[in-house]
Design an enzyme around this catalytic site. Structure first.
Site, PDB file in Angstrom:
ATOM      1  CG  ASP A 142      -1.944  -1.070   1.232  1.00 28.96           C
ATOM      2  OD1 ASP A 142      -2.357  -1.477   0.130  1.00 28.96           O
ATOM      3  OD2 ASP A 142      -2.348  -1.509   2.322  1.00 28.96           O
ATOM      4  N   PRO A 143       0.384   2.366  -0.548  1.00 24.69           N
ATOM      5  CG  PRO A 143      -0.697   3.831  -2.016  1.00 24.69           C
ATOM      6  CD  PRO A 143      -0.878   2.506  -1.309  1.00 24.69           C
TER       7      PRO A 143
END
Length: 293
Positions: free
Chosen positions: A38-39
């Site tokens: 995930d970012p």
């Protein structure tokens, strides 16, 4: 150039962003990654380039993380990047209460992935559906958590639990944070996540994008050899004639007591690819380096 890069993914970058940057720095078209992050997560993101991209599917799936879970809060994305659904201080929550329920998350467990995730339902990504406000039934999946170790406990109105998690592929740490909060009846969300291990690569050996750029400018960058990332697989060495036939897509007899995937080498220790050993026969699965006739 071909091989693997053990990248320490920066915060707020997507895995796709990292691949695009590496592609530009290496001036290569064939670049891919294993295990999307995930970012908001940082840490190990294995990246393959050149012919090594064909080996991504054979990397081991086990992963490890250091996670911080904030209790008393629920969000739309099950991490702090989403909108807050509920927020209720729980200063009375004790570490003993948390310890009593953590074993429920070890072993093979059923897990509902977060609504904001890359999983596809009917050919559409869940995060795309969620952003459009479409509600879909997210399929339950079975994942495996090998170990959870408590690293720290920080008391307060919104207590935070820091844990180390070793798990199999497909495990969502955000879902563990959410479900832990549900069992404790406080709500829970993921506050921070670092991946410390992925597909045989470790955080201690990783480099940043800035490191990569500096090494390339200095001419010191050394990619991880394609077969180094596959050391978990047993190996088979073929004599010259058999190696040539195998690289041409033919099955060859072998006298090894091994069943399953193996690394294949010739007598000069050159990595030839991945084979399937069964019933005394070695079947080509992926020829990495063909042998010249």
């Amino acid at each position: 150039m071909q091989g693997f890069l053990n990248l320490n993914k920066p915060f707020d970058w997507t895995s796709h962003d990292c691949v695009a940057r590496v592609r530009k720095l290496l001036r290569l078209k064939r670049v891919g990654h294993a295990g999307t992050l995930d970012p908001a997560a940082t840490g190990v993101l294995p990246i393959a380039f050149g012919k090594a991209t064909r080996l991504l599917q054979y990397l081991p799936g086990n992963k490890a993380y250091k996670a911080t879970i904030r209790l008393g809060v629920r969000t739309t994305t099950d991490d702090l990047q989403g909108e807050i659904i509920t927020s209720a201080p729980c200063p009375g929550l004790s570490l003993a209460e948390v310890k009593s329920v953590l074993p429920q998350f070890e072993g093979k467990i059923e897990q509902i992935p977060p609504s904001y995730s890359a999983i596809q339902v009917d050919g559409k990504r869940l995060y795309d559906l969620a952003r459009r406000g479409e509600k879909v039934e997210v399929p339950v999946r079975t994942v495996e958590v090998f170990q959870i170790e408590i690293l720290d406990w920080r008391e307060g109105e919104y207590p935070e639990l820091e844990i180390a998690i070793a798990c199999g592929a497909g495990t969502y740490i955000r879902a563990i944070a959410r479900d832990l909060g549900a069992i404790l009846e406080t709500g829970g969300t993921l506050a921070a996540l670092i991946r410390t291990e992925s597909s045989g690569f470790h955080l201690s050996d990783s480099i940043t994008l800035a490191d990569l750029e500096a090494q390339l400018q200095a001419g010191t960058f050394q990619p991880t050899a394609p077969d180094t990332a596959l050391q978990y697989l047993p190996s088979v060495t073929l004599p010259a004639t058999a190696a040539q036939k195998w690289c041409q897509g033919q099955r060859v007899p072998v006298t090894i007591d091994i069943s399953g995937l193996v690394r294949v080498y010739d007598e000069e220790s050159r990595f030839l690819g991945i084979g399937q050993s069964q019933a005394g026969v070695l079947i080509p699965q992926m020829v990495f380096e063909p042998v010249s006739s």
